[in-house]
Design a protein around this motif. Structure first.
Motif, PDB file in Angstrom:
ATOM      1  N   ILE A 104       0.843  -1.201   0.000  1.00  0.00           N
ATOM      2  CA  ILE A 104       0.000   0.000   0.000  1.00  0.00           C
ATOM      3  C   ILE A 104       0.877   1.250   0.000  1.00  0.00           C
ATOM      4  CG2 ILE A 104      -1.780   1.280   1.235  1.00  0.00           C
ATOM      5  CD1 ILE A 104      -2.740  -1.367   0.038  1.00  0.00           C
ATOM      6  N   LEU A 105       1.896   1.230   0.839  1.00  0.00           N
ATOM      7  CA  LEU A 105       2.797   2.383   0.899  1.00  0.00           C
ATOM      8  C   LEU A 105       3.437   2.638  -0.463  1.00  0.00           C
ATOM      9  CD1 LEU A 105       4.157   4.535   2.691  1.00  0.00           C
ATOM     10  CD2 LEU A 105       5.986   2.872   3.115  1.00  0.00           C
ATOM     11  N   GLY A 106       3.800   1.568  -1.153  1.00  0.00           N
ATOM     12  CA  GLY A 106       4.429   1.718  -2.465  1.00  0.00           C
ATOM     13  C   GLY A 106       3.511   2.332  -3.507  1.00  0.00           C
ATOM     14  N   LEU A 107       2.213   2.158  -3.342  1.00  0.00           N
ATOM     15  CA  LEU A 107       1.262   2.787  -4.256  1.00  0.00           C
ATOM     16  C   LEU A 107       1.083   4.277  -3.958  1.00  0.00           C
ATOM     17  CD1 LEU A 107      -1.522   0.036  -4.388  1.00  0.00           C
ATOM     18  CD2 LEU A 107      -0.045   0.748  -6.283  1.00  0.00           C
ATOM     19  N   ILE A 108       1.272   4.635  -2.690  1.00  0.00           N
ATOM     20  CA  ILE A 108       1.055   6.023  -2.285  1.00  0.00           C
ATOM     21  C   ILE A 108       2.307   6.869  -2.485  1.00  0.00           C
ATOM     22  CG2 ILE A 108       0.391   7.534  -0.387  1.00  0.00           C
ATOM     23  CD1 ILE A 108      -1.009   5.096   0.882  1.00  0.00           C
ATOM     24  N   GLU A 109       3.445   6.342  -2.065  1.00  0.00           N
ATOM     25  CA  GLU A 109       4.703   7.074  -2.150  1.00  0.00           C
ATOM     26  C   GLU A 109       5.610   6.409  -3.188  1.00  0.00           C
ATOM     27  OE1 GLU A 109       6.609   7.405   1.664  1.00  0.00           O
ATOM     28  OE2 GLU A 109       4.742   7.875   2.695  1.00  0.00           O
ATOM     29  N   PRO A 110       6.331   7.197  -3.983  1.00  0.00           N
ATOM     30  CA  PRO A 110       6.423   8.660  -3.951  1.00  0.00           C
ATOM     31  C   PRO A 110       5.363   9.372  -4.791  1.00  0.00           C
ATOM     32  CG  PRO A 110       7.997   7.794  -5.529  1.00  0.00           C
ATOM     33  CD  PRO A 110       7.312   6.604  -4.923  1.00  0.00           C
TER      34      PRO A 110
END
Length: 516
Positions: A449-455
């Motif tokens: 999920i983090l990889g979809l949001i950032e960067p």
């Protein structure tokens, strides 16, 4: 043997602890890189006896100060309030004076012991949480109000004073703090200054840079820098205080502050307004600036998703269809000196907004209880989403015309994750968006999920001419994205400033600046 030297324009003594030289230095804290300083400062690593350091630090404090080594007692200081960042510090120091802060920093600098300054621990980017087991320097006991000049409206206080306590103190003089944030009941003014906090009244009263007249700062080597100043105009030399505002404790530890405070308003009005599209929000913002002028103090925006969640526990007085909140709900506040005059102006705003169709429904608070209730709705957004699940929080600045579009782009990017909730609220009047991505019933960060949001979020904001941090700082969350905002020359100057003020990198290492 101990020798004493005095630092410019202060009566604070800085102790040179010559006897500390007998302890071997620990691993060098490094030069801004993550892995270079993450050593076990207080474990048996062959470099020094940790018990000797603890006892030496205790000896630097008066009866009012504390050195705490009980892991259970330190636990709350190792964890941020959103439970997103966790350190493993084994030592917490609570000094009682600038003098003691100076002695602690000098000792730690001599022995290469990294320090994390901590105020109310209400931040959202991990700036006050250890990355490893750095010593936590709590400012909570530096909580004295030193003076208030009621003629000039200038408050002098220690950095550990709680924001709400200061506001209540000023009320007896019919003054107020120029800052109001949701965490006001627990955040401390030193942390507010160190993070350059904004809040709901930024548009009306300006930033920390506009209201902080002076400060006292302890540098990494224990030097006490006296920048206290109760003059509104002082055009002499470099204005060094601005280096420490927003520096997140990486250049020095703020111990005292001079603050310019506005008069408390005799009249306050708050309205909640419902709009069914974002163009209407922009139209009402322009109308509010035109109609309310100098009394406009806040203009907050909340989307339908977050208010539907807040509304499960708090009554929302304006509703759209089928009991749902409006697609957009605005909170407008005025502060002035004449209740009749101000009430007439905000009523005219509501009338014109409804005539144009931009306001579908609205309600104007009739007393202080209703005013408090409306602000409670706004301030419940953050804790409500945090209670639902792990929340990826993004505090960004964005041109007002792009405020909602960036939310739609994030929803589209995450659309194949049907359980994810994307919400937004913020200080739309100054372009400060709080974008939140919540994973219900999940309590830990998920890398996919983090990889979809950032960067993505940061790159999109920068492409639109915005900023990756509006008011929450960089901490350990956004520091490695600083280069999206600043060119190489600017970052190089920042590194040189850090080296000049803190050559051993003991102050909040691994934060604020990007890793090398």
């Amino acid at each position: 043997m101990m020798s004493v030297r005095y630092v410019q324009r202060t009566a604070h003594k800085v102790i040179e602890c010559n006897n500390t030289r007998k302890f071997s230095s620990l691993v060098d804290c490094g030069n801004f890189g993550f892995g270079k300083y993450l050593m076990r400062a207080f474990s048996s690593n062959g470099y020094s006896d940790p018990a000797l350091h603890v006892e030496s630090l205790r000896g630097l404090l008066s009866d009012g100060g504390k050195v705490i080594t009980d892991i259970t007692a330190i636990g709350a200081y190792n964890l941020d309030w959103m439970r997103q960042y966790k350190g493993s510090s084994e030592v917490l120091i609570q000094p009682r004076s600038t003098y003691e802060v100076s002695k602690i920093l000098e000792y730690c600098n001599l022995n290469r012991l990294p320090i994390v300054p901590q105020s109310g621990n209400t931040g959202l980017v991990g700036g006050s949480i250890p990355i490893s087991n750095e010593i936590i320097l709590s400012m909570a006991k530096l909580d004295d109000v030193i003076s208030f000049d009621s003629t000039n409206g200038i408050l002098t206080c220690e950095s550990g004073c709680i924001l709400q306590d200061l506001d209540e103190y000023l009320s007896q003089y019919l003054y107020m703090m120029p800052y109001d944030i949701g965490a006001k009941g627990s955040c401390m003014i030193g942390g507010n200054v160190s993070t350059n906090a904004g809040g709901q009244h930024f548009y009306r009263f300006g930033s920390m840079h506009a209201n902080i007249l002076g400060m006292e700062v302890v540098l990494a080597d224990g030097t006490v820098l006296d920048l206290l100043n109760r003059n509104r105009k002082d055009n002499t030399g470099y204005d060094l205080k601005h280096l420490f505002i927003g520096a997140e404790g990486t250049l020095g530890v703020i111990t005292k502050i001079n603050i310019s405070c506005p008069r408390r308003p005799r009249a306050q009005n708050v309205a909640l307004l419902g709009c069914d599209n974002y163009d209407a929000v922009q139209n009402i913002l322009l109308l509010a600036k035109e109609e309310l002028g100098e009394i406009l103090s806040a203009f907050e925006l909340m989307d339908q998703t977050v208010l539907n969640a807040v509304g499960r526990n708090i009554d929302i007085p304006v509703k759209f269809r089928d009991g749902q909140s409006f697609p957009f709900t605005i909170l407008v506040e005025t502060q002035g000196s004449n209740h009749e005059h101000d009430s007439r102006k905000i009523e005219e705003l509501l009338e014109k907004g409804m005539e144009s169709g931009d306001i579908v429904d609205g309600v104007l608070a009739q007393d202080r209880k209703q005013i408090g209730h409306m602000w409670e709705i706004r301030e419940s957004c953050n804790p409500t989403m945090g209670s639902i699940g792990y929340t990826y929080k993004y505090d960004v600045s964005i041109p007002i015309s792009d405020f909602h579009d960036i939310v739609l782009r994030m929803k589209d990017r995450l659309s194949h994750h049907s359980n994810i909730i994307v919400t937004s609220w913020g200080h739309v009047i100054d372009g400060n968006l709080h974008l939140n991505v919540t994973t219900p019933n999940v309590r830990e960060k998920e890398s996919d999920i983090l990889g979809l949001i950032e960067p993505f979020i940061f790159e999109t904001v920068v492409q639109r001419g915005g900023s990756i941090s509006a008011e929450h700082g960089l901490g350990q969350s956004k520091n490695n994205y600083l280069k999206l905002m600043k060119d190489d020359a600017s970052v190089s100057i920042m590194r040189k400033l850090k080296t000049e003020f803190d050559p051993n990198n003991i102050l909040n290492p691994g934060k604020f600046l990007p890793a090398l």
